[in-house]
Motif scaffolding. Structure first.
Motif, PDB file in Angstrom:
ATOM      1  N   THR A 150       0.843  -1.196   0.000  1.00 58.54           N
ATOM      2  CA  THR A 150       0.000   0.000   0.000  1.00 58.54           C
ATOM      3  C   THR A 150       0.876   1.243   0.000  1.00 58.54           C
ATOM      4  OG1 THR A 150      -1.759  -1.146   1.196  1.00 58.54           O
ATOM      5  CG2 THR A 150      -1.813   1.266   1.198  1.00 58.54           C
ATOM      6  N   GLN A 151       0.751   2.029  -1.054  1.00 57.19           N
ATOM      7  CA  GLN A 151       1.507   3.277  -1.152  1.00 57.19           C
ATOM      8  C   GLN A 151       0.749   4.426  -0.508  1.00 57.19           C
ATOM      9  OE1 GLN A 151       4.553   3.684  -2.224  1.00 57.19           O
ATOM     10  NE2 GLN A 151       4.649   5.920  -2.171  1.00 57.19           N
ATOM     11  N   LEU A 152      -0.560   4.516  -0.817  1.00 47.74           N
ATOM     12  CA  LEU A 152      -1.396   5.584  -0.272  1.00 47.74           C
ATOM     13  C   LEU A 152      -2.805   5.043  -0.043  1.00 47.74           C
ATOM     14  CD1 LEU A 152      -0.426   8.512  -2.682  1.00 47.74           C
ATOM     15  CD2 LEU A 152       0.186   8.380  -0.261  1.00 47.74           C
ATOM     16  N   GLU A 153      -3.516   5.680   0.865  1.00 46.27           N
ATOM     17  CA  GLU A 153      -4.925   5.372   1.089  1.00 46.27           C
ATOM     18  C   GLU A 153      -5.661   6.684   1.290  1.00 46.27           C
ATOM     19  OE1 GLU A 153      -7.507   2.926   4.384  1.00 46.27           O
ATOM     20  OE2 GLU A 153      -5.762   1.910   3.488  1.00 46.27           O
ATOM     21  N   SER A 154      -6.877   6.776   0.734  1.00 49.79           N
ATOM     22  CA  SER A 154      -7.601   8.044   0.766  1.00 49.79           C
ATOM     23  C   SER A 154      -9.092   7.791   0.698  1.00 49.79           C
ATOM     24  CB  SER A 154      -7.173   8.920  -0.409  1.00 49.79           C
ATOM     25  OG  SER A 154      -7.969  10.083  -0.512  1.00 49.79           O
ATOM     26  N   ALA A 155      -9.874   8.758   1.160  1.00 46.34           N
ATOM     27  CA  ALA A 155     -11.323   8.700   1.003  1.00 46.34           C
ATOM     28  C   ALA A 155     -11.735   8.994  -0.431  1.00 46.34           C
ATOM     29  CB  ALA A 155     -11.993   9.693   1.956  1.00 46.34           C
ATOM     30  N   ALA A 156     -10.820   9.556  -1.232  1.00 47.35           N
ATOM     31  CA  ALA A 156     -11.095   9.868  -2.636  1.00 47.35           C
ATOM     32  C   ALA A 156     -10.652   8.705  -3.521  1.00 47.35           C
ATOM     33  CB  ALA A 156     -10.371  11.147  -3.035  1.00 47.35           C
ATOM     34  N   PHE A 157     -10.934   8.794  -4.833  1.00 43.91           N
ATOM     35  CA  PHE A 157     -10.408   7.852  -5.807  1.00 43.91           C
ATOM     36  C   PHE A 157      -8.958   8.228  -6.112  1.00 43.91           C
ATOM     37  CE2 PHE A 157     -14.945   7.539  -6.760  1.00 43.91           C
ATOM     38  CZ  PHE A 157     -15.109   6.165  -6.863  1.00 43.91           C
ATOM     39  N   LEU A 158      -8.050   7.279  -5.965  1.00 44.61           N
ATOM     40  CA  LEU A 158      -6.656   7.473  -6.336  1.00 44.61           C
ATOM     41  C   LEU A 158      -6.402   6.709  -7.626  1.00 44.61           C
ATOM     42  CD1 LEU A 158      -4.960   7.015  -2.844  1.00 44.61           C
ATOM     43  CD2 LEU A 158      -5.749   9.134  -3.928  1.00 44.61           C
TER      44      LEU A 158
END
Length: 302
Positions: A150-158
């Motif tokens: 996992t590089q990044l996690e967000s509430a938005a679409f990556l």
């Protein structure tokens, strides 16, 4: 384009097939960068649309990919050799050896937009969280011997869209919602999970889905800053003045391997811009290649 270039260049595209007569096909509103397509005034679900993966020369001649039945395909991407293809099929990501016909699962679940590193050893892609509360940007070794990181996690679409030539940076779009409004372009360092820096994050419009030139000095991206989506180019990694690349509107920009062309879609039309990148960026000419119900454009590296 020179004839030898036309003969060598091949594109992988996705063709929509509906279980209905041709003149009853839905019109599709397409988003760039692998974000799901949306039906305008839909009369049936997206699951009812069946598609074919085909290679297409620049004269518009189709050849279906052998051994692949119709399905819900998205986001086809060649590896740097042109032999291995990553694509989304019915929500999961797969990679396929086009010579041997072998196909392996890259990521199960709602995953999208697999982007190869320039040396072909790593793949960055987006993954929707099972709770539907956000998404992850994952990176996996192309050998598939180890699980993704996992590089990044967000509430938005990556939505990853490009690697720098040295593999030190991944460009991605952050999209607040599925309607692709207020998209922004960011970068992240694969060696340092959780890190991120803004490339373009203007307020009041969307900038997204950047494609890098082979030398890593120029980013082609789509923006609706002037009211509708069009393709622009800026210097990278520091964004200089924007230069319009598309003739009219456009989405889904892709650089050719030689850095002399940028391919993009405008409605049902596939177009190409001939460019120079040294000593500075210059649009040389525009050309309409063909018209057809295609999406998911990727240029073969040869």
């Amino acid at each position: 384009l020179p004839q030898d270039v036309i003969e060598r260049a091949r594109q992988l595209l996705t063709r929509f097939e509906r279980h209905a007569p041709r003149n009853e096909r839905q019109q599709l509103s397409l988003f760039g960068g692998g974000v799901p397509a949306e039906l305008e005034e839909p009369t049936e679900s997206v699951d009812a649309l069946r598609e074919l993966l085909v290679t297409l020369d620049l004269d518009g001649n189709e050849t279906p990919i052998r051994g692949l039945a119709a399905g819900n395909f998205r986001s086809p991407r060649f590896d740097p050799t042109g032999r291995i293809l990553a694509f989304e099929l019915d929500g999961s990501l797969w990679i396929r050896d086009l010579v041997l016909g072998r196909q392996d699962l890259l990521q199960e679940g709602v995953s999208y937009n697999a982007i190869w590193s320039t040396d072909g050893t790593r793949i960055a892609y987006g993954h929707r969280l099972s709770s539907n509360t956000g998404s992850q940007l994952l990176i996996r070794d192309a050998s598939l011997v180890s699980p993704p990181e996992t590089q990044l996690e967000s509430a938005a679409f990556l939505v990853p869209s490009a690697w720098t030539p040295d593999g030190s940076t991944v460009l991605f779009s952050q999209v607040p919602d599925q309607n692709v409004t207020a998209a922004e372009i960011w970068t992240t360092n694969p060696v340092s999970p959780g890190t991120r820096e803004a490339f373009l994050n203007a307020e009041g419009w969307s900038d997204g889905f950047a494609s890098l030139s082979p030398d890593g000095r120029w980013a082609a991206y789509e923006s609706d800053e002037e009211g509708s989506n069009a393709v622009y180019v800026r210097t990278f990694p520091e964004p200089g003045e924007k230069i319009k690349n598309s003739e009219g509107g456009g989405i889904g920009a892709r650089w050719s391997a030689d850095g002399r062309r940028i391919l993009y879609r405008s409605g049902d039309t596939t177009k190409v811009t001939q460019v120079r990148t040294a000593p500075t960026f210059e649009v040389v000419s525009h050309e309409r290649l063909f018209v057809g119900p295609y999406r998911g454009v990727d240029l073969h590296p040869d």
